[in-house]
Design a protein around this motif. Sequence first.
Motif, mmCIF file in Angstrom:
data_model
loop_
_atom_site.group_PDB
_atom_site.id
_atom_site.type_symbol
_atom_site.label_atom_id
_atom_site.label_comp_id
_atom_site.label_asym_id
_atom_site.label_seq_id
_atom_site.Cartn_x
_atom_site.Cartn_y
_atom_site.Cartn_z
ATOM 1 N N SER A 199 0.860 -1.359 0.079
ATOM 2 C CA SER A 199 0.196 0.056 0.016
ATOM 3 C C SER A 199 0.861 1.257 -0.111
ATOM 4 C CB SER A 199 -0.865 0.135 1.322
ATOM 5 O OG SER A 199 -1.707 -1.099 1.228
ATOM 6 N N VAL A 200 1.887 1.449 0.704
ATOM 7 C CA VAL A 200 2.577 2.498 1.101
ATOM 8 C C VAL A 200 3.525 2.735 -0.525
ATOM 9 C CG1 VAL A 200 4.864 3.592 2.118
ATOM 10 C CG2 VAL A 200 3.009 2.310 3.431
ATOM 11 N N ARG A 201 3.842 1.780 -0.908
ATOM 12 C CA ARG A 201 4.662 1.559 -2.220
ATOM 13 C C ARG A 201 3.803 1.981 -3.281
ATOM 14 N NH1 ARG A 201 8.349 -3.677 -0.927
ATOM 15 N NH2 ARG A 201 9.581 -2.879 0.887
ATOM 16 N N THR A 202 2.667 1.630 -3.252
ATOM 17 C CA THR A 202 1.878 1.764 -4.235
ATOM 18 C C THR A 202 1.535 3.627 -4.332
ATOM 19 O OG1 THR A 202 0.677 -0.285 -4.260
ATOM 20 C CG2 THR A 202 -0.636 1.616 -5.315
ATOM 21 N N LEU A 203 1.278 4.020 -2.948
ATOM 22 C CA LEU A 203 1.121 5.326 -3.097
ATOM 23 C C LEU A 203 2.358 6.522 -3.611
ATOM 24 C CD1 LEU A 203 -0.758 5.773 0.333
ATOM 25 C CD2 LEU A 203 -1.777 5.853 -1.709
ATOM 26 N N ASP A 204 3.507 5.696 -3.251
ATOM 27 C CA ASP A 204 4.586 6.246 -3.908
ATOM 28 C C ASP A 204 4.472 6.296 -5.344
ATOM 29 O OD1 ASP A 204 5.697 6.545 -1.321
ATOM 30 O OD2 ASP A 204 7.194 4.705 -1.603
ATOM 31 N N MET A 205 4.335 5.253 -6.031
ATOM 32 C CA MET A 205 4.344 5.188 -7.489
ATOM 33 C C MET A 205 3.333 6.125 -8.047
ATOM 34 S SD MET A 205 6.641 3.563 -8.872
ATOM 35 C CE MET A 205 7.498 4.564 -7.723
ATOM 36 N N ALA A 206 1.891 6.217 -7.354
ATOM 37 C CA ALA A 206 0.792 6.966 -7.734
ATOM 38 C C ALA A 206 1.253 8.575 -7.847
ATOM 39 C CB ALA A 206 -0.417 6.979 -6.936
ATOM 40 N N GLU A 207 1.986 8.777 -6.621
ATOM 41 C CA GLU A 207 2.376 10.434 -6.473
ATOM 42 C C GLU A 207 3.494 10.523 -7.266
ATOM 43 O OE1 GLU A 207 3.272 12.403 -2.436
ATOM 44 O OE2 GLU A 207 5.377 11.951 -3.118
ATOM 45 N N ASN A 208 4.269 9.628 -7.787
ATOM 46 C CA ASN A 208 5.563 9.708 -8.621
ATOM 47 C C ASN A 208 5.034 9.948 -9.939
ATOM 48 O OD1 ASN A 208 7.314 8.119 -10.772
ATOM 49 N ND2 ASN A 208 8.767 9.229 -9.364
ATOM 50 N N SER A 209 3.949 9.043 -10.597
ATOM 51 C CA SER A 209 3.514 9.602 -11.842
ATOM 52 C C SER A 209 2.881 10.714 -11.875
ATOM 53 C CB SER A 209 2.231 8.226 -12.226
ATOM 54 O OG SER A 209 3.103 6.810 -11.889
ATOM 55 N N ILE A 210 2.287 11.034 -11.011
ATOM 56 C CA ILE A 210 1.336 12.466 -10.917
ATOM 57 C C ILE A 210 2.314 13.428 -11.284
ATOM 58 C CG2 ILE A 210 -0.269 14.068 -9.776
ATOM 59 C CD1 ILE A 210 -1.793 11.623 -8.740
ATOM 60 N N ARG A 211 3.450 13.471 -10.282
ATOM 61 C CA ARG A 211 4.485 14.451 -10.391
ATOM 62 C C ARG A 211 5.143 14.258 -11.804
ATOM 63 N NH1 ARG A 211 7.794 14.591 -4.749
ATOM 64 N NH2 ARG A 211 6.149 15.386 -3.467
ATOM 65 N N SER A 212 5.415 13.194 -12.384
ATOM 66 C CA SER A 212 6.238 13.214 -13.817
ATOM 67 C C SER A 212 5.206 13.714 -14.744
ATOM 68 C CB SER A 212 6.609 11.725 -13.872
ATOM 69 O OG SER A 212 7.423 11.176 -12.845
ATOM 70 N N GLY A 217 4.948 19.414 -7.663
ATOM 71 C CA GLY A 217 4.735 19.757 -6.118
ATOM 72 C C GLY A 217 3.672 18.916 -5.756
ATOM 73 N N PHE A 218 3.027 17.780 -6.350
ATOM 74 C CA PHE A 218 1.748 17.122 -5.894
ATOM 75 C C PHE A 218 2.338 16.365 -4.615
ATOM 76 C CE2 PHE A 218 -0.380 13.037 -5.764
ATOM 77 C CZ PHE A 218 -1.540 13.391 -5.565
ATOM 78 N N ARG A 219 1.430 16.284 -3.611
ATOM 79 C CA ARG A 219 1.781 15.378 -2.519
ATOM 80 C C ARG A 219 0.527 14.765 -2.298
ATOM 81 N NH1 ARG A 219 5.288 18.021 2.072
ATOM 82 N NH2 ARG A 219 4.016 16.511 3.387
ATOM 83 N N ILE A 220 0.677 13.447 -2.198
ATOM 84 C CA ILE A 220 -0.523 12.205 -2.185
ATOM 85 C C ILE A 220 -1.106 12.326 -0.841
ATOM 86 C CG2 ILE A 220 0.552 10.367 -1.372
ATOM 87 C CD1 ILE A 220 -1.259 9.074 -3.811
ATOM 88 N N ASP A 221 -0.292 12.791 0.330
ATOM 89 C CA ASP A 221 -0.820 12.849 1.853
ATOM 90 C C ASP A 221 -1.743 14.008 2.071
ATOM 91 O OD1 ASP A 221 1.907 13.828 1.165
ATOM 92 O OD2 ASP A 221 1.779 14.583 3.604
ATOM 93 N N CYS A 222 -1.561 14.827 1.010
ATOM 94 C CA CYS A 222 -2.387 16.183 1.031
ATOM 95 C C CYS A 222 -3.720 15.978 0.474
ATOM 96 C CB CYS A 222 -1.883 17.316 0.440
ATOM 97 S SG CYS A 222 -0.331 17.914 1.335
ATOM 98 N N CYS A 223 -4.051 14.871 -0.098
ATOM 99 C CA CYS A 223 -5.272 14.677 -0.735
ATOM 100 C C CYS A 223 -6.423 14.189 0.425
ATOM 101 C CB CYS A 223 -5.268 13.590 -1.658
ATOM 102 S SG CYS A 223 -4.304 13.690 -3.076
#
Length: 252
Positions: A199-212, A217-223
């Motif tokens: 779950s944690v690494r999936t959130l990393d990849m989701a954030e990484n994809s949106i930033r790319s 400046g996207f932060r998934i923990d602010c969603c």
Amino acid sequence: REKETGIGVIDVKENLSDATNHLLFDEYLLKHFGSWRTPEKKAGLSYQLEYILQGRDSDIANLEGIVTKLLLMREAANIMFLVTNPGKRAEILSVSQAVAALLLLPEAIPVIFSLLTAGWAFLESLIDVRALLSGYRNTLIKTEDSWQFGFEGLKNGELSGITAGGSFLDRFIKDDPHGISYEDNLRLLLFGTDAGKLSVRTLDMAENSIRSGGRPGFRIDCCLDSLSAELSVKAEGRFVFKEQQTCCYRDM
């Protein structure tokens, strides 16, 4: 980094078993994230599934970790086949006796037998993993027909090709239409990995994809996952209307 957190007032109701949730989540990952066979070209890491499984900071490091796991899995299966198949055992024993005779050490036959078994299984495992990475399929349990590298290859000196690179092994590859693919092996590894880490690494990849994708400046923990709001109307010193509404993405 220090992450933002919510206040935890929304209960998440789950009706599925943990195993079922895990399987469904794994299928979601396999559908939406890239891997060695289908790399994601727009994200910071191309081998996203390998990252979700390994958690390292480079594609090469994550792929190396997966290849090591696949080799261990295939090695165990191949050793099991060699020690349980009468024909293969006879071949290994014959060579072990010949080597022991050359060394004038007949008492070393069991040791030589074990070394040859492990070495032959490892060589077969190398072929298995190269097949998976190339898009072919392996059988979970080997048979005489699905076994790929024989002692005749050693007798003909073909093992010396390893010094020139492993690509010579590709000519021994057998594709099994009823076997399992690289993606199927990832599915097995995902199911065997702790769901919290996934779950944690999936959130990393989701954030990484949106930033790319253009939002650096996207932060998934602010969603927001869910939100509760309360509306109160007061007239003449009395509350005449009070309403609370909760919205969750999972309820939409």
